[in-house]
Structure formats: C-alpha cells, structure tokens
Design an enzyme around this catalytic site. Sequence first.
Site, PDB file in Angstrom:
ATOM      1  N   GLU A  24      35.640  -6.526  25.863  1.00  0.00           N
ATOM      2  CA  GLU A  24      34.954  -7.780  25.392  1.00  0.00           C
ATOM      3  C   GLU A  24      35.893  -8.602  24.151  1.00  0.00           C
ATOM      4  OE1 GLU A  24      31.080  -7.341  23.867  1.00  0.00           O
ATOM      5  OE2 GLU A  24      30.989  -9.462  23.395  1.00  0.00           O
TER       6      GLU A  24
ATOM      7  N   ASP B  48      32.786  -3.022  27.376  1.00  0.00           N
ATOM      8  CA  ASP B  48      31.989  -3.426  26.222  1.00  0.00           C
ATOM      9  C   ASP B  48      31.836  -2.487  25.265  1.00  0.00           C
ATOM     10  OD1 ASP B  48      30.441  -4.722  24.403  1.00  0.00           O
ATOM     11  OD2 ASP B  48      28.947  -5.526  25.864  1.00  0.00           O
TER      12      ASP B  48
ATOM     13  N   ASP C 199      29.259  -6.736  30.630  1.00  0.00           N
ATOM     14  CA  ASP C 199      27.958  -6.503  30.612  1.00  0.00           C
ATOM     15  C   ASP C 199      27.029  -6.109  31.925  1.00  0.00           C
ATOM     16  OD1 ASP C 199      27.463  -7.513  27.670  1.00  0.00           O
ATOM     17  OD2 ASP C 199      27.547  -9.348  28.564  1.00  0.00           O
TER      18      ASP C 199
ATOM     19  N   ILE D 233      30.362  -2.384  22.241  1.00  0.00           N
ATOM     20  CA  ILE D 233      29.194  -2.236  21.322  1.00  0.00           C
ATOM     21  C   ILE D 233      28.377  -3.322  22.361  1.00  0.00           C
ATOM     22  CG2 ILE D 233      27.824  -2.343  19.172  1.00  0.00           C
ATOM     23  CD1 ILE D 233      30.104  -1.585  17.518  1.00  0.00           C
TER      24      ILE D 233
HETATM   25  C1  IPD Z   1      25.348  -9.341  24.524  1.00  0.00           C
HETATM   26  C2  IPD Z   1      24.075  -8.524  24.624  1.00  0.00           C
HETATM   27  C3  IPD Z   1      22.891  -9.496  24.414  1.00  0.00           C
HETATM   28  C4  IPD Z   1      23.115 -10.804  25.899  1.00  0.00           C
HETATM   29  C5  IPD Z   1      24.451 -11.226  25.972  1.00  0.00           C
HETATM   30  C6  IPD Z   1      25.350 -10.225  25.808  1.00  0.00           C
HETATM   31  P1  IPD Z   1      27.084  -8.086  23.072  1.00  0.00           P
HETATM   32  O1  IPD Z   1      26.480  -8.376  24.301  1.00  0.00           O
HETATM   33  O2  IPD Z   1      23.878  -7.851  25.758  1.00  0.00           O
HETATM   34  O3  IPD Z   1      21.503  -9.094  24.571  1.00  0.00           O
HETATM   35  O4  IPD Z   1      22.331 -11.686  25.526  1.00  0.00           O
HETATM   36  O5  IPD Z   1      24.785 -11.972  27.070  1.00  0.00           O
HETATM   37  O6  IPD Z   1      26.959 -10.657  25.820  1.00  0.00           O
HETATM   38  O7  IPD Z   1      27.871  -9.484  22.412  1.00  0.00           O
HETATM   39  O8  IPD Z   1      26.310  -7.542  22.041  1.00  0.00           O
HETATM   40  O9  IPD Z   1      28.175  -7.357  23.488  1.00  0.00           O
END
Ligand code: IPD
Length: 288
Positions: free
Chosen positions: A76, A96, A226, A98
């Site tokens: 990410e 990812d 994700d 975090i």
């Molecule tokens: C996000 C989270 C969030 C979702 C986003 C993701 P991140 O990841 O999961 O709930 O709405 O689409 O990208 O930025 O916290 O790693």
Amino acid sequence: MSSAGEDDRCWADCMDVAVRMARRAGQVVQEAVKQEKRVSSKSTPTDLVTEADQQVEDLIISTLREKFPSHRFIGEESSAEGEECILTDSPTWIIDPIDGTCNFVHSFPMVAVSIGFAVKKELEFGVIYHCFDGTLYTARRGHGAFCNGVRLQVSKEKDISKALILTEIGAKRDPATLDIFLGNMKKLLSAPVHGVRIIGSSTLALCHIATGAAEAYYQFGLHCWDIAAAAVIIREAGGCVIDTTGAPLDLMSRRVVAAGSREMAEYVARQLQPISYERDDHDQGTRP
Ligand code: IPD
C-alpha cells in the site's frame, strides 16, 4: 520447470513465512498504537497514513525480499509513493501493513496486517492478523480457511431479508459519491436486510464473511491489498468473491462483492449503483 507438487510445497513454505511475518508486524503495530502517531494524508484528506504504516511495510517487504529475491511486491505505502502496482505472472506478495489506518489513529480496535500472495495472477494464499486481539486468519488455495487453526465456513443463509451486510466507505467524500454510497445502503436497508455495518477495516470485515458472522460485503474504492488475502480466505471457507458488475473478481478494479453464496453476491451486486475509482494498475500517481 517445476512440478505442481514442488510449487505447492514452495507456496506452503512461503505461507509459513507470511504467518510469522504477519505476527511480527502485528506486534510492531500493537506497540505503535500506544505511541503518539504522526498522521498525514494521501489521495484525499480522509485517506490517512502514519509513520507506522511505512515502517511496518518496510519491515515486511525488506524481510521478504531478502528471503525471496526473485519475487515481486505490491504494498500500500510503496504504491502511494509511486512504486509499480501491476500484477504479472511472477510470484507476487500483496501487502497492507496496517489495514484500518483511521482506526489505528484513533486506537479503535479493528486493525489488521494483510499479506496475500499470487502466482500467474492467481491468488495462492492469504494471511490476515488482527493486531488488537491476535486473531489469525489463514487460507491456502485448495487447503481450506482457518481462524486460529479452526476451520472456517461461510454463512449458508440465502434469504436477503435475513442477511447482515458489511461495507466500507472508501476515500472519496464528494457529495455525488456520498449520494450514491448512501443510496446503495438505503436500497439494501429497505430490502430489508437485518442490518448494515461499517467497521473501518476492509480486510477484517471480509474475514467476517469467511467466518459466517455476516452474509455479504460490498465496496467501491478498496485496493488490491485490501482484497488479495481476504479473497482466498473467503473462497476457501466456501464463499464467493466477485466484481460488483457480477463478473469474476478483478483484483485491480477497486470493486468487490463477497458473500456466503453466489446467489447472495449476485443479489447484492444487482442492487448497487457503481462509484467510479481509478484502477490500482492505472495511474501510478495520486489515486483517490
Ligand atoms: C482502508 C480501510 C477502509 C476502507 C478503505 C481501505 P487502509 O484501508 O480498510 O476501511 O474503506 O477502502 O483502503 O487505508 O486503512 O489500509
């Protein structure tokens, strides 16, 4: 050329490394959550990043790269910094560091490390570690899905009026996007489904589909990191992961519907008005 059996053993070994790596990274996140956080934003003011996201991703990728120098990596934070986000046939780790950064910033206890792995563009395994309670979700293609070693099974509920639905908001908050987002939720709430929940972590929400705690998940605007690990976990728990158009999942499309059954996934997909996001593998610059 390696045989299917050799590949299988090789990916099993990679998965063991992923499990150790996710636990180690999760411990770093557990410590970091107690410290003061330096927060900044990426594509939009609500797309947050902290120093911890970058440190944990560096830790994961540098450790894995040392062990597997010929493999590719999609992360990410490296992608946010302009690294290529393209899936090739090479063994590729999709990370990812975090997931649930906003939750992390607020110490809201829904934060995960997610590590997926694809070969020839096919997802081979997924590992998701819940940093607050230490729950570990794992799955390898053809070998089942597990939560702390206990086999997972998706919900068998086929009746939408008895379904609990999960979603996430995504980074875009302009009025037109919010109207569509709320319209989609209204449509499902008036189906009527039992309820709709937003927990702030796509990966953990998707794990709830694998455990059978909820019947369906949909989102526009999430990223390949994700979905990658979670898609294997849901499929191996007997569930279905597709594109919001009803087509097969496209990891880079930033759209997903996941459910315990294909019927449920297709029903939810049919209710949704699309929200358009730039593909993960398109523009390598800022990406709302
Ligand atoms: C996000 C989270 C969030 C979702 C986003 C993701 P991140 O990841 O999961 O709930 O709405 O689409 O990208 O930025 O916290 O790693």
